[in-house]
Design a protein around this motif. Structure first.
Motif, PDB file in Angstrom:
ATOM      1  N   THR A 182       0.812  -1.217   0.000  1.00  7.83           N
ATOM      2  CA  THR A 182       0.000   0.000   0.000  1.00  7.83           C
ATOM      3  C   THR A 182       0.846   1.269   0.000  1.00  7.83           C
ATOM      4  OG1 THR A 182      -0.137   0.003   2.412  1.00  7.83           O
ATOM      5  CG2 THR A 182      -1.897  -1.141   1.186  1.00  7.83           C
ATOM      6  N   LYS A 183       2.147   1.131   0.265  1.00  9.23           N
ATOM      7  CA  LYS A 183       3.034   2.288   0.328  1.00  9.23           C
ATOM      8  C   LYS A 183       4.446   1.843  -0.036  1.00  9.23           C
ATOM      9  CE  LYS A 183       3.587   1.756   5.369  1.00  9.23           C
ATOM     10  NZ  LYS A 183       2.791   0.500   5.417  1.00  9.23           N
ATOM     11  N   LYS A 208       5.305  11.987  -4.617  1.00  8.66           N
ATOM     12  CA  LYS A 208       3.870  12.191  -4.456  1.00  8.66           C
ATOM     13  C   LYS A 208       3.659  13.505  -3.733  1.00  8.66           C
ATOM     14  CE  LYS A 208      -0.337   9.844  -2.888  1.00  8.66           C
ATOM     15  NZ  LYS A 208      -0.866   8.665  -2.156  1.00  8.66           N
ATOM     16  N   ASP A 209       2.961  14.418  -4.390  1.00  7.65           N
ATOM     17  CA  ASP A 209       2.808  15.771  -3.848  1.00  7.65           C
ATOM     18  C   ASP A 209       4.211  16.326  -3.554  1.00  7.65           C
ATOM     19  OD1 ASP A 209       0.042  15.475  -4.035  1.00  7.65           O
ATOM     20  OD2 ASP A 209      -0.050  14.526  -2.062  1.00  7.65           O
ATOM     21  N   LEU A 260       1.389   0.551  -6.743  1.00  3.39           N
ATOM     22  CA  LEU A 260       1.477   1.929  -6.246  1.00  3.39           C
ATOM     23  C   LEU A 260       1.285   2.955  -7.366  1.00  3.39           C
ATOM     24  CD1 LEU A 260       4.536   1.487  -3.837  1.00  3.39           C
ATOM     25  CD2 LEU A 260       2.099   1.381  -3.273  1.00  3.39           C
ATOM     26  N   PRO A 261       0.170   2.870  -8.085  1.00  4.37           N
ATOM     27  CA  PRO A 261      -0.034   3.773  -9.232  1.00  4.37           C
ATOM     28  C   PRO A 261      -0.173   5.236  -8.848  1.00  4.37           C
ATOM     29  CG  PRO A 261      -2.040   2.559  -8.748  1.00  4.37           C
ATOM     30  CD  PRO A 261      -0.967   1.950  -7.895  1.00  4.37           C
ATOM     31  N   ASP A 262      -0.447   5.526  -7.582  1.00  3.13           N
ATOM     32  CA  ASP A 262      -0.590   6.918  -7.153  1.00  3.13           C
ATOM     33  C   ASP A 262       0.762   7.596  -6.943  1.00  3.13           C
ATOM     34  OD1 ASP A 262      -3.333   6.661  -7.218  1.00  3.13           O
ATOM     35  OD2 ASP A 262      -3.494   6.121  -5.096  1.00  3.13           O
ATOM     36  N   TRP A 263       1.835   6.829  -6.985  1.00  5.12           N
ATOM     37  CA  TRP A 263       3.167   7.388  -6.816  1.00  5.12           C
ATOM     38  C   TRP A 263       3.868   7.492  -8.169  1.00  5.12           C
ATOM     39  CZ3 TRP A 263       5.557   8.934  -2.205  1.00  5.12           C
ATOM     40  CH2 TRP A 263       4.824   8.676  -1.034  1.00  5.12           C
ATOM     41  N   LYS A 264       4.561   8.601  -8.392  1.00  2.00           N
ATOM     42  CA  LYS A 264       5.369   8.760  -9.597  1.00  2.00           C
ATOM     43  C   LYS A 264       6.778   8.273  -9.311  1.00  2.00           C
ATOM     44  CE  LYS A 264       2.839  12.696 -11.494  1.00  2.00           C
ATOM     45  NZ  LYS A 264       2.930  14.098 -11.967  1.00  2.00           N
TER      46      LYS A 264
END
Length: 304
Positions: A182-183, A208-209, A260-264
């Protein structure tokens, strides 16, 4: 006799024969009527022959004039042919297109565009060199080079194509056996198939951000080809670190999943390097435009 001087007069004479009018010939050639008259008179003097019979009401071409016109007409057709060639050199692709591209990117992204390009431009021959060696356009014989780098290349003339983003991928069955990820901090306990890095560890970047993480992971299987790396991942060999464009089709087919698709992660850039900054031929311009359009269509989302 000055043959160069005769060329202009031959053009004027041919136009007079075709229009049978000094006025119309002058208008079409953007000359004055008196200039046309002087050219014809001077030409007749140089040739020692009367080409036209003039009256106040009409112009008639003499027999010698009509025979001479045939030669003038052939010259005019050659001039038109030369102009047509130059126009099509700039507008219609022809000749040899020589290019160099990285092996994997070239096979997956460049060759399909070249196939379409060749089918639609029958007067172009293509010579493609697929290699991962460094390219210096000053020393190369290629018209264009396609390169992938982190930073903007140093070249006289370049054109950006698409960003090359990276991500982590694994086969669905392999992921199902893993503890839930998840991370990024969940990653070190797993095995990885990596394209580059030292023998046992590599630091994977995550963004991320405003967060930036570097996670060290263990690599038991390393390769120098992304397609082979992806094949191993689909076979369940581990988590592969891949350029997204390579894995895109396999993800759509359900053979791979992105972790982890939300992380670049890493981002490289693809570029076209041109041989020089002089005017580009139609064959080069058209292919590069086709390549850019197709890549953006296939690999960029509207938000990109």
């Amino acid at each position: 006799m000055d043959n160069i001087e005769n060329l202009t007069a031959m053009v004027v004479f041919a136009r007079v024969v075709e229009t049978l009018s000094f006025t119309e010939a002058a208008k079409s050639l953007r000359l004055s009527k008196s200039s046309v008259s002087r050219e014809i008179a001077s030409l007749e003097v140089r040739l020692g022959a009367q080409l036209l019979n003039r009256t106040t009401r009409k112009i008639a071409v003499t027999d010698v004039g009509m025979s001479y016109y045939q030669y003038c007409n052939r010259i005019l057709n050659e001039i038109k042919g030369a102009e047509h060639f130059i126009r099509h050199f700039h507008e219609e692709p022809m000749g040899n297109l020589r290019l160099i591209a990285p092996v994997t990117f070239g096979c997956q992204c460049v060759v399909p565009v070249l196939n379409h390009y060749i089918n639609n431009n029958i007067h172009v021959n293509v010579d493609l060199d697929l290699t991962d060696r460094p390219v210096n356009m000053a020393d190369e014989l290629y018209d264009i080079a396609i390169v992938i780098t982190r930073d903007r290349p140093e070249a006289a003339q370049i054109k950006p194509l698409i960003p090359i983003t990276w991500g982590l991928y694994a086969a669905p069955k392999y992921v199902a056996r893993l503890a839930k990820i998840t991370k990024p901090e969940d990653l070190p306990r797993h095995d990885y198939i990596l394209f580059r890095g030292p023998a046992h560890t590599i630091s994977l970047p995550f963004y991320k951000d405003k967060q930036k993480l570097d996670i060290e992971v263990r690599s038991r299987f390393r390769m120098n080809n992304s397609v082979a790396l992806m094949s191993s991942a689909m076979a369940g060999g581990g988590i592969a670190y891949l350029p997204d464009y390579i894995a895109q089709e396999s993800v759509h087919e359900g053979k791979l999943v992105r972790l982890l698709p939300d992380w670049k992660m890493d981002t490289y850039h693809s570029w076209v390097l041109f041989k020089s900054d002089s005017g580009l031929s139609a064959r080069v311009r058209l292919f590069v435009d086709d390549l850019e359009r197709k890549l953006r269509q296939l690999y960029l989302t509207p938000s990109d």
